[in-house]
Enzyme design. Structure first.
Site, PDB file in Angstrom:
ATOM      1  N   LEU A 241       0.824  -1.203   0.000  1.00 13.20           N
ATOM      2  CA  LEU A 241       0.000   0.000   0.000  1.00 13.20           C
ATOM      3  C   LEU A 241       0.865   1.262   0.000  1.00 13.20           C
ATOM      4  O   LEU A 241       1.691   1.460   0.888  1.00 13.20           O
ATOM      5  CB  LEU A 241      -0.926  -0.004   1.218  1.00 13.20           C
ATOM      6  CG  LEU A 241      -1.914   1.167   1.315  1.00 13.20           C
ATOM      7  CD1 LEU A 241      -2.873   1.163   0.134  1.00 13.20           C
ATOM      8  CD2 LEU A 241      -2.673   1.114   2.638  1.00 13.20           C
ATOM      9  N   ASP A 242       0.669   2.101  -1.022  1.00 14.53           N
ATOM     10  CA  ASP A 242       1.413   3.357  -1.178  1.00 14.53           C
ATOM     11  C   ASP A 242       2.924   3.140  -1.160  1.00 14.53           C
ATOM     12  O   ASP A 242       3.679   4.029  -0.780  1.00 14.53           O
ATOM     13  CB  ASP A 242       1.015   4.366  -0.087  1.00 14.53           C
ATOM     14  CG  ASP A 242      -0.437   4.788  -0.185  1.00 14.53           C
ATOM     15  OD1 ASP A 242      -0.956   4.848  -1.311  1.00 14.53           O
ATOM     16  OD2 ASP A 242      -1.054   5.029   0.864  1.00 14.53           O
ATOM     17  N   GLY A 243       3.358   1.962  -1.603  1.00 15.79           N
ATOM     18  CA  GLY A 243       4.780   1.653  -1.577  1.00 15.79           C
ATOM     19  C   GLY A 243       5.379   1.402  -2.940  1.00 15.79           C
ATOM     20  O   GLY A 243       6.522   0.959  -3.035  1.00 15.79           O
TER      21      GLY A 243
END
Length: 298
Positions: A241-243
């Site tokens: 996530l968001d990485g």
């Protein structure tokens, strides 16, 4: 709702014979010379070249060529077949793209319209040289706006109980019709199954300068911490996530005089500009992904 008639977009320069080549490979002597000589021998005229090396002593090498080739539609398959020998010699990963074949976008949006509007405005002005195949939303709010641009709108509600079925409908809607998914403040987590269908072809805009202030109410968090800069991050979506690999970021200075509402207004401006840049660079084949980083030839 009154229909807004779509203004014809400016025509693009003639690029029927223009192609792009993206290459990544282990760095060694002779790569640029070999590719340049190959293109010359096949009658191509290089109009732009960019390159970058991670480590001259044995790291990775990245290069982007734009070239013109007469009768591209007929000659490019021959060039691609012949280039395989050069690619094998240098252990290259490579792709070629016809500049005239515009990327087809599917824009996913929830209730906030600022990122969507920026993409629509740039597309209508001819600054975003793509086709917007559709807009998909879990809310009906944007339907009138989107259809006023002559773009199909798909309302697919999402709830915790219907998320799997909704995602199945989304995949059916975009299958064969979209080259890139743009999450323009789409407030839903994309499943690994969906991501597998579009590797490094889903771009998200994150409402802060990653990795700070992850989660809900980021501008309230920023205000509480008394930050002096706020920003936004556009990145490819991965299972983390968001990485995913970061494509573009930007920031703006703020002061103690800015309340939460002011931070949100400033943040929305940064978000829409950063997302539009990232989409434009992807559409122009300017991005190479290596591990969890990007090389952006902008």
């Amino acid at each position: 709702m009154q229909t807004i008639h779509q203004t014809p977009r400016p025509s693009q320069p003639d690029n029927a014979n223009r192609a792009r080549m993206l290459i990544s490979c282990p760095d060694r002597n002779g790569i640029v010379a070999a590719v340049s000589q190959f293109l010359y021998e096949h009658g191509a005229n290089i109009v732009q070249s960019d390159q970058y090396t991670l480590n001259p002593g044995g790291g990775m090498f990245f290069i982007r060529f734009e070239f013109d080739l007469n009768d591209l539609e007929r000659e490019l398959p021959v060039l691609q077949e012949d280039f395989a020998r050069v690619a094998d010699r240098f252990d290259m990963k490579w792709n070629t793209f016809r500049a005239s074949r515009k990327k087809r976008l599917a824009i996913f949006v929830s209730k906030e319209d600022h990122c969507l509007l920026e993409l629509l405005w740039q597309w209508q002005a001819g600054d975003l040289d793509t086709e917007i195949a559709m807009v998909v939303s879990n809310h009906p709010d944007m339907q009138g706006l989107v259809e006023s641009f002559g773009i199909p709108f798909h309302h697919i509600p999402v709830t915790p109980d219907t998320k799997a079925e909704a995602e199945k409908r989304q995949l059916e809607a975009v299958k064969g019709k979209a080259d890139l998914i743009v999450l323009a403040r789409y407030m839903q987590i994309i499943s690994p199954k969906f991501i597998e269908q579009f590797p490094n072809r889903i771009i998200n805009i994150h409402h802060s300068f990653l990795p700070a202030f992850v989660g809900g109410k980021p501008y309230a968090q920023a205000y509480q911490r008394g930050v002096k800069i706020i920003g936004a991050t556009a990145h490819y979506v991965t299972e983390e996530l968001d990485g995913g690999p970061i494509i573009e970021q930007d920031v703006q200075r703020v002061t103690h005089r800015d309340d939460v509402g002011s931070l949100k207004r400033i943040g929305r401006t940064i978000e829409r500009v950063v997302l539009a840049r990232a989409v434009k660079w992807h559409a122009e084949d300017r991005i190479l992904v290596h591990q969890n980083k990007t090389v952006v030839f902008n």
